[in-house]
Motif scaffolding. Sequence first.
Motif, PDB file in Angstrom:
ATOM      1  N   ARG A   1      10.412 -47.207 -41.128  1.00 13.80           N
ATOM      2  CA  ARG A   1      10.037 -48.478 -41.774  1.00 13.80           C
ATOM      3  C   ARG A   1      10.927 -49.592 -41.250  1.00 13.80           C
ATOM      4  O   ARG A   1      12.144 -49.530 -41.382  1.00 13.80           O
ATOM      5  CB  ARG A   1      10.207 -48.375 -43.287  1.00 13.80           C
ATOM      6  N   THR A   2      10.288 -50.609 -40.710  1.00 13.60           N
ATOM      7  CA  THR A   2      11.019 -51.757 -40.182  1.00 13.60           C
ATOM      8  C   THR A   2      10.647 -52.989 -40.992  1.00 13.60           C
ATOM      9  O   THR A   2       9.465 -53.247 -41.222  1.00 13.60           O
ATOM     10  CB  THR A   2      10.694 -51.983 -38.695  1.00 13.60           C
TER      11      THR A   2
ATOM     12  N   VAL B   1      14.634 -50.552 -46.044  1.00 18.13           N
ATOM     13  CA  VAL B   1      13.995 -50.189 -44.773  1.00 18.13           C
ATOM     14  C   VAL B   1      14.931 -49.326 -43.944  1.00 18.13           C
ATOM     15  O   VAL B   1      16.136 -49.264 -44.195  1.00 18.13           O
ATOM     16  CB  VAL B   1      13.595 -51.452 -43.975  1.00 18.13           C
TER      17      VAL B   1
ATOM     18  N   GLU C   1       4.864 -58.156 -35.594  1.00 17.92           N
ATOM     19  CA  GLU C   1       4.096 -57.145 -34.866  1.00 17.92           C
ATOM     20  C   GLU C   1       4.878 -56.617 -33.677  1.00 17.92           C
ATOM     21  O   GLU C   1       4.924 -55.406 -33.444  1.00 17.92           O
ATOM     22  CB  GLU C   1       2.756 -57.728 -34.411  1.00 17.92           C
TER      23      GLU C   1
ATOM     24  N   ASP D   1      -1.823 -55.663 -42.545  1.00 20.07           N
ATOM     25  CA  ASP D   1      -1.032 -54.427 -42.515  1.00 20.07           C
ATOM     26  C   ASP D   1       0.455 -54.673 -42.734  1.00 20.07           C
ATOM     27  O   ASP D   1       1.219 -53.726 -42.891  1.00 20.07           O
ATOM     28  CB  ASP D   1      -1.236 -53.696 -41.176  1.00 20.07           C
ATOM     29  N   ILE D   2       0.871 -55.928 -42.700  1.00 20.26           N
ATOM     30  CA  ILE D   2       2.286 -56.257 -42.896  1.00 20.26           C
ATOM     31  C   ILE D   2       2.434 -56.931 -44.255  1.00 20.26           C
ATOM     32  O   ILE D   2       1.866 -57.995 -44.492  1.00 20.26           O
ATOM     33  CB  ILE D   2       2.824 -57.158 -41.770  1.00 20.26           C
ATOM     34  N   GLU D   3       3.175 -56.294 -45.143  1.00 16.17           N
ATOM     35  CA  GLU D   3       3.380 -56.801 -46.498  1.00 16.17           C
ATOM     36  C   GLU D   3       4.527 -57.799 -46.533  1.00 16.17           C
ATOM     37  O   GLU D   3       5.478 -57.687 -45.755  1.00 16.17           O
ATOM     38  CB  GLU D   3       3.714 -55.659 -47.459  1.00 16.17           C
TER      39      GLU D   3
ATOM     40  N   ASN E   1      -2.457 -60.749 -40.580  1.00 22.78           N
ATOM     41  CA  ASN E   1      -2.266 -59.302 -40.419  1.00 22.78           C
ATOM     42  C   ASN E   1      -2.055 -58.676 -41.790  1.00 22.78           C
ATOM     43  O   ASN E   1      -0.950 -58.716 -42.340  1.00 22.78           O
ATOM     44  CB  ASN E   1      -1.073 -59.009 -39.511  1.00 22.78           C
TER      45      ASN E   1
ATOM     46  N   GLY F   1       7.362 -54.164 -34.666  1.00 19.85           N
ATOM     47  CA  GLY F   1       6.840 -52.972 -35.335  1.00 19.85           C
ATOM     48  C   GLY F   1       7.104 -52.969 -36.834  1.00 19.85           C
ATOM     49  O   GLY F   1       7.227 -51.913 -37.463  1.00 19.85           O
ATOM     50  N   ALA F   2       7.167 -54.152 -37.420  1.00 19.95           N
ATOM     51  CA  ALA F   2       7.511 -54.284 -38.840  1.00 19.95           C
ATOM     52  C   ALA F   2       6.326 -53.931 -39.730  1.00 19.95           C
ATOM     53  O   ALA F   2       5.175 -54.227 -39.402  1.00 19.95           O
ATOM     54  CB  ALA F   2       7.970 -55.707 -39.141  1.00 19.95           C
ATOM     55  N   SER F   3       6.655 -53.334 -40.872  1.00 23.71           N
ATOM     56  CA  SER F   3       5.648 -53.089 -41.906  1.00 23.71           C
ATOM     57  C   SER F   3       5.827 -54.061 -43.067  1.00 23.71           C
ATOM     58  O   SER F   3       4.990 -54.118 -43.950  1.00 23.71           O
ATOM     59  CB  SER F   3       5.731 -51.652 -42.413  1.00 23.71           C
ATOM     60  N   MET F   4       6.946 -54.818 -43.046  1.00 25.62           N
ATOM     61  CA  MET F   4       7.172 -55.793 -44.111  1.00 25.62           C
ATOM     62  C   MET F   4       7.983 -56.981 -43.630  1.00 25.62           C
ATOM     63  O   MET F   4       8.803 -56.869 -42.726  1.00 25.62           O
ATOM     64  CB  MET F   4       7.851 -55.163 -45.322  1.00 25.62           C
TER      65      MET F   4
END
Length: 171
Positions: free
Chosen positions: A2-3, A28, A79, A112-114, A110, A82-85
């Motif tokens: 998680r990034t 993270v 992006e 997919d990124i919170e 996007n 590679g971040a998810s948040m």
Amino acid sequence: MRTGVYPGTFDPITLGHMDIIRRAAHLVDRLVIGVTTNPSKTPMFTVEERLEMVRRETAELPGDIRIVSFDSLLMDFAEREGASMIVRGLRAVADFEYEYQMAGMNQQLNADIETVFLMADVSLQPIASRLVKEIAIYGGDVSRFVTPAVAVEIRDRVDRIGRRGTGGQTV
């Protein structure tokens, strides 16, 4: 892995920023602090100086923390990393209104990124880089808002550019 990405101008990095960084690093596996420019702000420090300042101030913190600069849309940067948040700090209701709108726009770019909001510690909520710079320019003591090393850098910069008298332009 998680990034998370914590973006900001960090001009200068404050104790409020440090509080958010410490807490975000626990959420993270890797925290990327993105130092950027903001066309609506006049920086006191160059991007390179701010990068060095943030690197120095976070060097002893636990966790996988990277500090990089970026000059692009936040979601493009996230992006690439590679971040998810996206981590954002909130101080007051006024911050929330702006951040809520930005989170909505970013979600459109996007989904997919919170965006995760962290409230600043109550004792640190009034601190804003803009106000720290203004206090310093008018000769005030900023040591309650930044680390000792950052306070020295601010004093040195203000001494170089000259303090403003009453009625002068602020940074």
